[in-house]
Design an enzyme around this catalytic site. Sequence first.
Site, PDB file in Angstrom:
ATOM      1  N   HIS A   1     -59.601  -5.803 -62.385  1.00  0.00           N
ATOM      2  CA  HIS A   1     -60.617  -5.873 -61.328  1.00  0.00           C
ATOM      3  C   HIS A   1     -61.320  -7.231 -61.360  1.00  0.00           C
ATOM      4  CE1 HIS A   1     -63.990  -4.067 -58.860  1.00  0.00           C
ATOM      5  NE2 HIS A   1     -64.651  -5.035 -59.475  1.00  0.00           N
ATOM      6  N   GLU A   2     -61.791  -7.622 -62.538  1.00  0.00           N
ATOM      7  CA  GLU A   2     -62.538  -8.893 -62.641  1.00  0.00           C
ATOM      8  C   GLU A   2     -61.633 -10.089 -62.348  1.00  0.00           C
ATOM      9  OE1 GLU A   2     -65.637  -8.633 -62.578  1.00  0.00           O
ATOM     10  OE2 GLU A   2     -65.789  -6.552 -63.219  1.00  0.00           O
TER      11      GLU A   2
ATOM     12  N   GLU B   1     -64.915  -5.676 -53.370  1.00  0.00           N
ATOM     13  CA  GLU B   1     -64.777  -4.644 -54.399  1.00  0.00           C
ATOM     14  C   GLU B   1     -63.502  -3.830 -54.207  1.00  0.00           C
ATOM     15  OE1 GLU B   1     -66.495  -4.458 -57.175  1.00  0.00           O
ATOM     16  OE2 GLU B   1     -67.596  -6.194 -56.435  1.00  0.00           O
TER      17      GLU B   1
ATOM     18  N   HIS C   1     -61.135 -10.488 -58.648  1.00  0.00           N
ATOM     19  CA  HIS C   1     -62.273 -11.073 -57.926  1.00  0.00           C
ATOM     20  C   HIS C   1     -62.111 -12.580 -57.714  1.00  0.00           C
ATOM     21  CE1 HIS C   1     -65.110  -8.041 -56.887  1.00  0.00           C
ATOM     22  NE2 HIS C   1     -65.341  -7.608 -58.126  1.00  0.00           N
TER      23      HIS C   1
ATOM     24  N   ASP D   1     -60.679  -3.493 -56.886  1.00  0.00           N
ATOM     25  CA  ASP D   1     -60.262  -2.184 -57.408  1.00  0.00           C
ATOM     26  C   ASP D   1     -58.755  -1.992 -57.273  1.00  0.00           C
ATOM     27  OD1 ASP D   1     -62.813  -1.425 -58.146  1.00  0.00           O
ATOM     28  OD2 ASP D   1     -63.170  -0.222 -56.348  1.00  0.00           O
TER      29      ASP D   1
HETATM   30 ZN   LIG Z   1     -66.286  -5.959 -58.756  1.00  0.00          ZN
END
Ligand SMILES: [Zn+2]
Length: 158
Positions: free
Chosen positions: A74-75, A136, A78, A140
Amino acid sequence: MQTLRFIAQSDLSWLRRTVPRTEWFTNPTTVNAFYSSSTNQIRFPAGELQKPFFWGRDYPRSLTYGAIGVIVGHELTHGFDNNGGKYDKDGNMEQWWSNASITAFTDKTQCMIDQYNSYRWEEAGLNVRGKRTLAENIADNGGIRAAFEGLQKVDRRE
Ligand SMILES: [Zn+2]
């Protein structure tokens, strides 16, 4: 009020200063993870690197991949979402994707925006605003995909 004042003063003290690329802004006990576009940095405090996110060798690895693996993915994702992709490797807001890549990316994100727009919370009479939650949702989806592919890759080696 004193806490809020302290936080506001601390935040304002960073104005017009060089971005501190090696500063660690997170307490080690924090149970969370972070991506920073301006420092091109992802952070996993020690509080996040334990159960129920990181399970160790005595448990099925699917638990770790399904928890911290998804969070790491997830990070990382981003850095390439609709916000992070606007920053270069040094954390400067600089276009580093070709115009064709930006167009293709924008076209593909519309599919995700439409999908999340369709999610409805009946009791509240509200739908998710897919454009607002896009970063997000991209993170995800990228995170779970990376974790699942990583788990499959490790499992195939055995
Ligand atoms: Zn996030």
